[in-house]
Design a protein around this motif. Structure first.
Motif, PDB file in Angstrom:
ATOM      1  N   UNK B 180       0.801  -1.220   0.103  1.00 53.14           N
ATOM      2  CA  UNK B 180      -0.029   0.061  -0.005  1.00 53.14           C
ATOM      3  C   UNK B 180       0.798   1.094  -0.116  1.00 53.14           C
ATOM      4  N   UNK B 181       1.946   1.268   0.865  1.00 55.66           N
ATOM      5  CA  UNK B 181       2.735   2.254   0.602  1.00 55.66           C
ATOM      6  C   UNK B 181       3.651   2.526  -0.451  1.00 55.66           C
ATOM      7  N   UNK B 182       3.993   1.476  -0.980  1.00 48.25           N
ATOM      8  CA  UNK B 182       4.875   1.650  -2.268  1.00 48.25           C
ATOM      9  C   UNK B 182       3.657   1.919  -3.408  1.00 48.25           C
ATOM     10  N   UNK B 183       2.640   1.561  -3.315  1.00 52.94           N
ATOM     11  CA  UNK B 183       1.648   1.934  -4.359  1.00 52.94           C
ATOM     12  C   UNK B 183       1.332   3.550  -4.234  1.00 52.94           C
ATOM     13  N   UNK B 184       1.342   3.851  -3.103  1.00 53.90           N
ATOM     14  CA  UNK B 184       0.816   5.386  -2.908  1.00 53.90           C
ATOM     15  C   UNK B 184       2.071   6.092  -3.432  1.00 53.90           C
ATOM     16  N   UNK B 185       3.077   5.710  -3.032  1.00 54.41           N
ATOM     17  CA  UNK B 185       4.461   6.526  -3.475  1.00 54.41           C
ATOM     18  C   UNK B 185       4.588   6.502  -4.840  1.00 54.41           C
ATOM     19  N   UNK B 186       4.225   5.438  -5.406  1.00 51.02           N
ATOM     20  CA  UNK B 186       4.232   5.440  -6.951  1.00 51.02           C
ATOM     21  C   UNK B 186       3.253   6.355  -7.715  1.00 51.02           C
ATOM     22  N   UNK B 187       2.014   6.342  -6.962  1.00 49.40           N
ATOM     23  CA  UNK B 187       0.897   7.159  -7.383  1.00 49.40           C
ATOM     24  C   UNK B 187       1.319   8.771  -7.599  1.00 49.40           C
ATOM     25  N   UNK B 188       2.035   8.904  -6.245  1.00 44.20           N
ATOM     26  CA  UNK B 188       2.701  10.226  -6.148  1.00 44.20           C
ATOM     27  C   UNK B 188       3.632  10.630  -7.402  1.00 44.20           C
ATOM     28  N   UNK B 189       4.394   9.588  -7.547  1.00 47.97           N
ATOM     29  CA  UNK B 189       5.622   9.624  -8.274  1.00 47.97           C
ATOM     30  C   UNK B 189       4.945   9.909  -9.890  1.00 47.97           C
ATOM     31  N   UNK B 190       3.962   9.474 -10.068  1.00 52.43           N
ATOM     32  CA  UNK B 190       3.100   9.589 -11.292  1.00 52.43           C
ATOM     33  C   UNK B 190       2.366  10.866 -11.548  1.00 52.43           C
ATOM     34  N   UNK B 191       2.283  11.686 -10.400  1.00 51.90           N
ATOM     35  CA  UNK B 191       1.318  12.681 -10.320  1.00 51.90           C
ATOM     36  C   UNK B 191      -0.182  12.279 -10.442  1.00 51.90           C
ATOM     37  N   UNK B 192      -0.413  11.381  -9.850  1.00 48.14           N
ATOM     38  CA  UNK B 192      -1.916  10.906  -9.734  1.00 48.14           C
ATOM     39  C   UNK B 192      -2.645  11.785  -8.933  1.00 48.14           C
ATOM     40  N   UNK B 193      -3.732  12.026  -8.951  1.00 51.87           N
ATOM     41  CA  UNK B 193      -4.656  12.904  -7.988  1.00 51.87           C
ATOM     42  C   UNK B 193      -4.689  12.120  -6.623  1.00 51.87           C
ATOM     43  N   UNK B 194      -4.907  12.764  -5.668  1.00 55.68           N
ATOM     44  CA  UNK B 194      -5.343  12.274  -4.255  1.00 55.68           C
ATOM     45  C   UNK B 194      -6.476  11.481  -4.329  1.00 55.68           C
ATOM     46  N   UNK B 195      -7.356  11.855  -5.077  1.00 55.35           N
ATOM     47  CA  UNK B 195      -8.518  10.774  -5.084  1.00 55.35           C
ATOM     48  C   UNK B 195      -7.962   9.360  -5.401  1.00 55.35           C
ATOM     49  N   UNK B 196      -6.869   9.141  -6.451  1.00 57.14           N
ATOM     50  CA  UNK B 196      -6.424   7.766  -6.796  1.00 57.14           C
ATOM     51  C   UNK B 196      -5.614   7.521  -5.642  1.00 57.14           C
ATOM     52  N   UNK B 197      -4.441   8.411  -5.337  1.00 51.54           N
ATOM     53  CA  UNK B 197      -3.413   7.830  -4.458  1.00 51.54           C
ATOM     54  C   UNK B 197      -3.768   7.432  -2.999  1.00 51.54           C
ATOM     55  N   UNK B 198      -4.753   8.295  -2.474  1.00 48.58           N
ATOM     56  CA  UNK B 198      -5.309   7.873  -1.016  1.00 48.58           C
ATOM     57  C   UNK B 198      -6.015   6.598  -0.823  1.00 48.58           C
ATOM     58  N   UNK B 199      -6.774   6.200  -1.968  1.00 47.07           N
ATOM     59  CA  UNK B 199      -7.432   4.876  -1.560  1.00 47.07           C
ATOM     60  C   UNK B 199      -6.296   3.980  -2.036  1.00 47.07           C
ATOM     61  N   UNK B 200      -5.349   3.969  -2.868  1.00 42.47           N
ATOM     62  CA  UNK B 200      -4.073   3.309  -3.013  1.00 42.47           C
ATOM     63  C   UNK B 200      -3.512   2.989  -1.857  1.00 42.47           C
ATOM     64  N   UNK B 201      -2.905   4.128  -1.130  1.00 44.44           N
ATOM     65  CA  UNK B 201      -2.045   4.047  -0.092  1.00 44.44           C
ATOM     66  C   UNK B 201      -2.753   3.527   1.480  1.00 44.44           C
ATOM     67  N   UNK B 202      -4.074   3.868   1.487  1.00 46.33           N
ATOM     68  CA  UNK B 202      -4.613   3.562   2.704  1.00 46.33           C
ATOM     69  C   UNK B 202      -5.873   2.578   2.602  1.00 46.33           C
TER      70      UNK B 202
END
Lengths: 112, 281
Positions: B180-202
């Motif tokens: 989950x942490x790795x996915x969230x980190x990847x989502x951030x490095x791809x500049x995905x919006x919070x509405x995608x990165x937060x569900x991935x991370x948490x």
């Protein structure tokens, strides 16, 4: 519910899903779920290139098919770590009731 | 062991070796941010990548999204809107990474995408397509672990099988982090919006989501339902705890779960057929 090839369809079975011409949801709908199959209806499906249908219960048993008891045992195994938690206990109950209903009428039957 | 863990973590999170998104997605993002660009212009950009276009159309017609009559990209742009096509482009590119090597994970992700879409519609939430996309992508961290360190992935699998633990626990033991942490980190490095990165991370810890708690709770529930159903393979066979906070936010009760499970199981037959057809092509 069970998806079966049209060749296994018998009159009296109940459709669990709508049937579409050519087996694709883009095709024209030809019969709604809940309908009881008749020989005439099965022949019409054949003419309309329907290859498979989904019916209520589990009317066709093949070697290797799992029984209701197998499904319930697998469900218990999946919930082994969390069944004591109140929300998970509710969910376990929901799935157990679903499985019993989905196999309704055929629970005692075993593969031939 | 501690230094080994941090070395592994570093190598997994090394940006130089991260998979990249197709250029088309970046172009599409910049075009959709500008007021002067037209839908035709955007459709042209996407259609220029034939493989991506085919993937988008296939996914649009999959049970996770369930649009049955979309046959061209410009059609999709007009019928579904630019944001949905962007979501489709993104998920189809990422799913391409797991399609062939991790069939179990691909089915699990498709299942969670479909369940998330169903829950969002049932609760009449806005942005159902975004929620479906978050569902499809929620375990992207697992793809990265497998892609970058297949040995580590095998070690995690071994611990899960021999000690009957959650894969999340095994990941933390081996990597000092989790998918989950790795996915969230990847989502951030791809500049995905919070509405995608937060569900991935948490999706395993809904409380930590600040801005998108409802979406995160939906993905958490979708994941729990798919694990309960035993559909696909996400790394272990155990249903995680259905968290209190998700239960409260989504106002769950037995009757609602009954209805959701009944509809979901019906939909999973379609998902299985879709996955089977895709893999046999």
């Amino acid at each position: 519910m069970q998806k079966i090839p049209l060749s296994f369809a018998k009159s009296g079975m109940i459709l669990a899903r709508d049937v579409f011409r050519g087996d694709t949801p883009v095709g024209m709908p030809v019969c709604g779920k809940g309908s009881e199959l008749t020989n005439a209806l099965i022949t019409r499906f054949e003419q309309m290139d329907v290859k498979s249908i989904t019916v209520e219960g589990h009317p066709v048993w093949e070697e290797g098919d799992r029984s209701l008891n197998d499904y319930l045992r697998e469900l218990d195994n999946r919930f082994a770590k969390t069944i004591q938690e109140p929300h998970n206990a509710v969910l376990h109950c929901v799935y157990k009731e679903y499985l019993i209903k989905a196999m309704e009428g055929y629970s005692g039957q075993q593969p031939e | 062991m501690a230094s080994n863990q941090s070395d592994l973590k570093k190598s997994i999170m090394d940006t130089k070796t991260l998979p990249t998104l197709p250029n088309v997605i970046h172009k599409l993002n910049s075009l959709s941010d500008s007021d002067s660009s037209s839908v035709q212009e955007m459709a042209k950009i996407v259609s220029s990548d034939q493989v991506l276009s085919a993937r988008i159309l296939r996914l649009a017609n999959s049970p996770s999204y369930g649009f049955h009559r979309v046959s061209t990209i410009s059609n999709a742009m007009i019928l579904l809107g630019v944001n949905v096509v962007k979501s489709l482009a993104l998920s189809s590119s990422i799913i391409a990474m797991m399609e062939h090597d991790s069939i179990g994970l691909w089915e699990h992700s498709l299942g969670v995408g479909s369940a998330a879409n169903l829950i969002a519609h049932r609760l009449k939430l806005p942005e159902c397509e975004e929620i479906a996309t978050a569902g499809l992508l929620h375990d992207i961290g697992k793809v990265i672990i497998k892609l970058k360190c297949s040995d580590v992935d095998k070690e995690i699998q071994l611990r899960v099988t021999t000690r009957q633990i959650y894969s999340l626990e095994a990941e933390r033991e081996v990597l000092d982090t989790d998918h989950a942490e790795i996915g969230g980190w990847l989502a951030k490095s791809w500049f995905l919006p919070d509405k995608l990165s937060e569900p991935i991370s948490f999706h395993h810890d809904v409380e930590k989501s600040c801005n998108n708690r409802v979406k995160t709770a939906v993905i958490h529930l979708a994941d729990v339902l798919i694990k309960s159903s035993g559909f696909g393979d996400s790394g272990d066979d155990f249903v995680p705890s259905l968290q209190n906070i998700a239960w409260d936010i989504l106002k769950l009760d037995k009757q609602l779960l009954d209805e959701l499970v009944y509809e979901l199981e019906d939909k999973l037959i379609e998902v299985k057929n879709f996955s089977f057809e895709m893999l046999s092509n």
